[in-house]
Design a protein around this motif. Structure first.
Motif, PDB file in Angstrom:
ATOM      1  N   ASP A 159       0.794  -1.225   0.000  1.00  0.00           N
ATOM      2  CA  ASP A 159       0.000   0.000   0.000  1.00  0.00           C
ATOM      3  C   ASP A 159       0.831   1.280   0.000  1.00  0.00           C
ATOM      4  OD1 ASP A 159       1.045  -0.393   2.479  1.00  0.00           O
ATOM      5  OD2 ASP A 159      -0.835  -0.171   3.584  1.00  0.00           O
ATOM      6  N   LYS A 160       2.139   1.170  -0.209  1.00  0.00           N
ATOM      7  CA  LYS A 160       2.949   2.375  -0.222  1.00  0.00           C
ATOM      8  C   LYS A 160       4.271   2.144  -0.938  1.00  0.00           C
ATOM      9  CE  LYS A 160       4.902   1.524   4.404  1.00  0.00           C
ATOM     10  NZ  LYS A 160       5.095   2.092   5.749  1.00  0.00           N
ATOM     11  N   LYS A 161       4.926   3.251  -1.260  1.00  0.00           N
ATOM     12  CA  LYS A 161       6.241   3.223  -1.888  1.00  0.00           C
ATOM     13  C   LYS A 161       7.174   4.102  -1.072  1.00  0.00           C
ATOM     14  CE  LYS A 161       7.177   5.715  -5.612  1.00  0.00           C
ATOM     15  NZ  LYS A 161       7.251   6.175  -7.024  1.00  0.00           N
ATOM     16  N   ILE A 162       8.376   3.593  -0.797  1.00  0.00           N
ATOM     17  CA  ILE A 162       9.387   4.350  -0.062  1.00  0.00           C
ATOM     18  C   ILE A 162      10.568   4.593  -0.983  1.00  0.00           C
ATOM     19  CG2 ILE A 162      11.012   4.299   1.876  1.00  0.00           C
ATOM     20  CD1 ILE A 162       8.938   2.600   3.369  1.00  0.00           C
ATOM     21  N   LEU A 163      10.979   5.841  -1.103  1.00  0.00           N
ATOM     22  CA  LEU A 163      12.116   6.205  -1.934  1.00  0.00           C
ATOM     23  C   LEU A 163      13.297   6.495  -1.022  1.00  0.00           C
ATOM     24  CD1 LEU A 163      12.853   6.738  -4.953  1.00  0.00           C
ATOM     25  CD2 LEU A 163      12.447   9.169  -4.490  1.00  0.00           C
TER      26      LEU A 163
END
Length: 226
Positions: A159-163
């Protein structure tokens, strides 16, 4: 794994070095052609896996086994079949390969060594990465895939993206074995793959390309997870 190949035949050393280069679990490879050279290398550092010839020009394989630490995995590689049964009297010996060696049989031995190493040192399935000005804990089992974005990596979860400011090359050694590089820009969680075809693979409706150079290793590692 850090690997040492011990054989007085340069052709065998070259062949095993070539085989090691095809296996992602092996990161460093050293070679020795004599027993004394082997002892010097053992005195200068430790190895996770040793491919050991029994018949050496100065010290035989049995003498080397007698000075090895018990936690060093050894795969005997020799044409001396008589030592086959005796070799298992040594705790370090996990496999016995008879020359000539093919890659399939070689790889089975490597997998035994890898399994023993992982049992001794359980994999860390959590890491912390920098996200902006804070450190964020990532449960690696929940990661779908990783994508290279120049000097950054996108970590894709459900449910999310971390850069995070890191390269795939820097992160790869920290990842457990259920992660596989499939393209210069992608690493995937093998447990999250939904399907594979000639055009690539699918993870939750996301198409990810698979380079030709990674195809065989991908399929082989999926089989090992089953």
């Amino acid at each position: 794994m850090k690997c040492l190949i011990v054989d007085d035949d340069p052709l065998i050393c070259d062949l095993l070095t070539h085989f090691c280069g095809k296996v992602s679990q092996i990161e460093e490879v050293f070679t020795a052609s004599t027993g004394f050279e082997t002892i010097n290398l053992l005195n200068s550092g430790s190895f996770d896996l040793i491919f050991l010839d029994f018949d050496l020009p100065d010290i035989n394989g049995k003498d080397i086994l007698n000075v090895l630490n018990s936690d060093t995995a050894v795969i005997m590689v020799t044409s001396n079949r008589e030592f086959g049964s005796d070799s298992y009297n040594y705790d370090q010996v996990i496999d016995f390969l008879v020359k000539p060696v093919n890659f399939s049989r070689f790889y089975k031995g490597v997998q035994k060594a890898q399994a023993l190493k992982e049992k001794a040192t359980p994999q860390q399935n959590r890491i912390f990465v920098k996200d902006g000005n804070k450190l964020v804990k990532i449960n690696l089992e929940e990661v779908r895939y990783l994508k290279s974005e120049g000097n950054y990596i996108s970590i894709i979860l459900q449910d999310k993206k971390i850069l995070t400011l890191m390269t795939l090359k820097e992160l790869e050694p920290k990842l457990p074995r259920f992660f596989q590089k499939v393209h210069r820009s992608y690493m995937v969680n093998l447990n999250k793959i939904d399907s594979i075809d000639s055009s690539g693979l699918e993870i939750e409706n996301k198409h990810i390309p698979v380079s030709k150079s990674y195809e065989k290793e991908l399929l082989r590692n999926i089989d090992l997870l089953n």
